[in-house]
Design a protein around this motif. Structure first.
Motif, PDB file in Angstrom:
ATOM      1  N   ILE A   1       0.857  -1.190   0.000  1.00 53.02           N
ATOM      2  CA  ILE A   1       0.000   0.000   0.000  1.00 53.02           C
ATOM      3  C   ILE A   1       0.892   1.239   0.000  1.00 53.02           C
ATOM      4  O   ILE A   1       1.757   1.373   0.870  1.00 53.02           O
ATOM      5  N   PRO A   2       0.733   2.135  -0.960  1.00 52.20           N
ATOM      6  CA  PRO A   2       1.541   3.360  -0.978  1.00 52.20           C
ATOM      7  C   PRO A   2       1.391   4.152   0.316  1.00 52.20           C
ATOM      8  O   PRO A   2       0.298   4.206   0.890  1.00 52.20           O
ATOM      9  N   GLN A   3       2.487   4.735   0.762  1.00 52.67           N
ATOM     10  CA  GLN A   3       2.484   5.498   2.006  1.00 52.67           C
ATOM     11  C   GLN A   3       1.471   6.638   1.973  1.00 52.67           C
ATOM     12  O   GLN A   3       0.822   6.938   2.975  1.00 52.67           O
ATOM     13  N   SER A   4       1.329   7.255   0.787  1.00 49.72           N
ATOM     14  CA  SER A   4       0.382   8.372   0.654  1.00 49.72           C
ATOM     15  C   SER A   4      -1.044   7.941   0.956  1.00 49.72           C
ATOM     16  O   SER A   4      -1.831   8.692   1.540  1.00 49.72           O
ATOM     17  N   LEU A   5      -1.381   6.700   0.592  1.00 46.92           N
ATOM     18  CA  LEU A   5      -2.724   6.171   0.843  1.00 46.92           C
ATOM     19  C   LEU A   5      -2.884   5.814   2.321  1.00 46.92           C
ATOM     20  O   LEU A   5      -3.935   6.076   2.925  1.00 46.92           O
ATOM     21  N   LEU A   6      -1.842   5.235   2.909  1.00 45.75           N
ATOM     22  CA  LEU A   6      -1.895   4.865   4.324  1.00 45.75           C
ATOM     23  C   LEU A   6      -2.074   6.100   5.203  1.00 45.75           C
ATOM     24  O   LEU A   6      -2.824   6.076   6.175  1.00 45.75           O
ATOM     25  N   ILE A   7      -1.397   7.189   4.833  1.00 43.74           N
ATOM     26  CA  ILE A   7      -1.490   8.433   5.609  1.00 43.74           C
ATOM     27  C   ILE A   7      -2.899   9.007   5.573  1.00 43.74           C
ATOM     28  O   ILE A   7      -3.405   9.539   6.560  1.00 43.74           O
ATOM     29  N   SER A   8      -3.563   8.863   4.419  1.00 45.14           N
ATOM     30  CA  SER A   8      -4.905   9.455   4.272  1.00 45.14           C
ATOM     31  C   SER A   8      -6.009   8.548   4.792  1.00 45.14           C
ATOM     32  O   SER A   8      -7.176   8.948   4.842  1.00 45.14           O
ATOM     33  N   ALA A   9      -5.658   7.307   5.182  1.00 44.40           N
ATOM     34  CA  ALA A   9      -6.680   6.351   5.663  1.00 44.40           C
ATOM     35  C   ALA A   9      -7.218   6.763   7.024  1.00 44.40           C
ATOM     36  O   ALA A   9      -6.485   7.234   7.885  1.00 44.40           O
ATOM     37  N   ASP A  10      -8.514   6.571   7.219  1.00 44.49           N
ATOM     38  CA  ASP A  10      -9.135   6.809   8.526  1.00 44.49           C
ATOM     39  C   ASP A  10      -8.837   5.655   9.478  1.00 44.49           C
ATOM     40  O   ASP A  10      -8.839   5.839  10.687  1.00 44.49           O
ATOM     41  N   LYS A  11      -8.638   4.464   8.892  1.00 40.34           N
ATOM     42  CA  LYS A  11      -8.344   3.298   9.717  1.00 40.34           C
ATOM     43  C   LYS A  11      -7.515   2.320   8.904  1.00 40.34           C
ATOM     44  O   LYS A  11      -7.824   2.027   7.754  1.00 40.34           O
ATOM     45  N   VAL A  12      -6.423   1.839   9.501  1.00 41.79           N
ATOM     46  CA  VAL A  12      -5.596   0.788   8.885  1.00 41.79           C
ATOM     47  C   VAL A  12      -5.718  -0.454   9.751  1.00 41.79           C
ATOM     48  O   VAL A  12      -5.413  -0.422  10.953  1.00 41.79           O
TER      49      VAL A  12
END
Length: 268
Positions: free
Chosen positions: A255-266
């Protein structure tokens, strides 16, 4: 509840054909307001009454579906909340493209009894042309067995990922869908917030908790004398992105870091 109002619940159990009789039953009971969930339920309520106020808890395209004249001035006996399917459906495709290397064929799991799925499919197909011209394969299911068959078709067509449209049947059968996606090693995304938590790769869409809290404010205004036709239809303002990192690892995806940062929950 129980002091100054009563809720009469009616549930179609994922069977759209039951909605007209359930709506008619509520009309016969002379309820003060009908609240619906989903486009099919809103359509059934609309056909059942032109006088009892109807609050749409969620519907894909209230104007295109003929529920209201416009979002700003609904007219008639219907108002409520609209989903923004031309934005959320293509966004799902965009996210999958950013995660799955060399993705060229994407299936869309849709229920032909859900009137808004055809509109969502067009949005996805238009987005695919705008991106890299990915082939979009619509696969239909209206029962649990047809969901099973749908994944068989996806495998046969060598699909690289799947977008699961939001639908009452698919919400009910979320675990079946997640298990089939895992079995076929298919990265998947849905607007249903529970999807990623159940084991799907991702979910992205409006917060349905927030949507139905907003629906309650419409009921309150109507009970106090407001006319549905005078209350503008709202669009969601809160969207949630959930990512299941455990599923990503099982599929061999990063998962790209940019997507992980914008996630509400991982989900780990």
């Amino acid at each position: 509840e129980g002091r100054n109002f009563v809720i009469e619940w009616r549930f179609a159990d994922g069977k759209a054909e039951r909605l007209p009789s359930l709506a008619a039953e509520l009309v016969r009971m002379k309820v003060d307001v009908i609240v619906t969930n989903g486009t099919a339920a809103a359509s059934a309520a609309q056909k059942a009454t032109t006088t009892i106020p109807i609050v749409i808890g969620s519907a894909g395209d209230p104007v295109g579906s003929g529920f209201v004249k416009s979002l700003a001035h609904p007219g008639g006996n219907i108002t409520g909340l609209s989903l923004i399917i031309d934005e959320t459906s293509p966004k799902g495709l965009e996210m999958l493209l950013g995660i799955v290397p060399g993705l060229s064929r994407v299936s869309v799991l849709m229920n032909p009894t859900n009137p808004v799925h055809a509109t969502a499919l067009k949005s996805i197909q238009t987005a695919a042309q705008r991106f890299n011209g990915e082939k979009i394969l619509p696969v239909e299911a209206r029962t649990a067995q047809e969901i099973e068959n749908a994944f068989f078709i996806m495998a046969k067509e060598k699909t690289g990922a799947v977008i699961v449209q939001i639908d009452s049947l698919f919400v009910q059968r979320v675990r079946q869908i997640v298990e089939l996606a895992a079995k076929n090693r298919l990265p998947s995304i849905s607007e249903n917030g529970e999807y990623a938590e159940a084991g799907g790769l991702m979910s992205y869409g409006p917060s349905f908790t927030d949507i139905f809290r907003r629906a309650a404010t419409y009921v309150d205004k109507i009970i106090k004398g407001a006319k549905p036709g005078d209350l503008p239809v709202e669009q969601p303002t809160i969207f949630k992105l959930f990512i299941n990192r455990k599923t990503a690892k099982a599929l061999g995806l990063t998962i790209p870091q940019s997507l992980l940062i914008s996630a509400d929950k991982v989900i780990e």
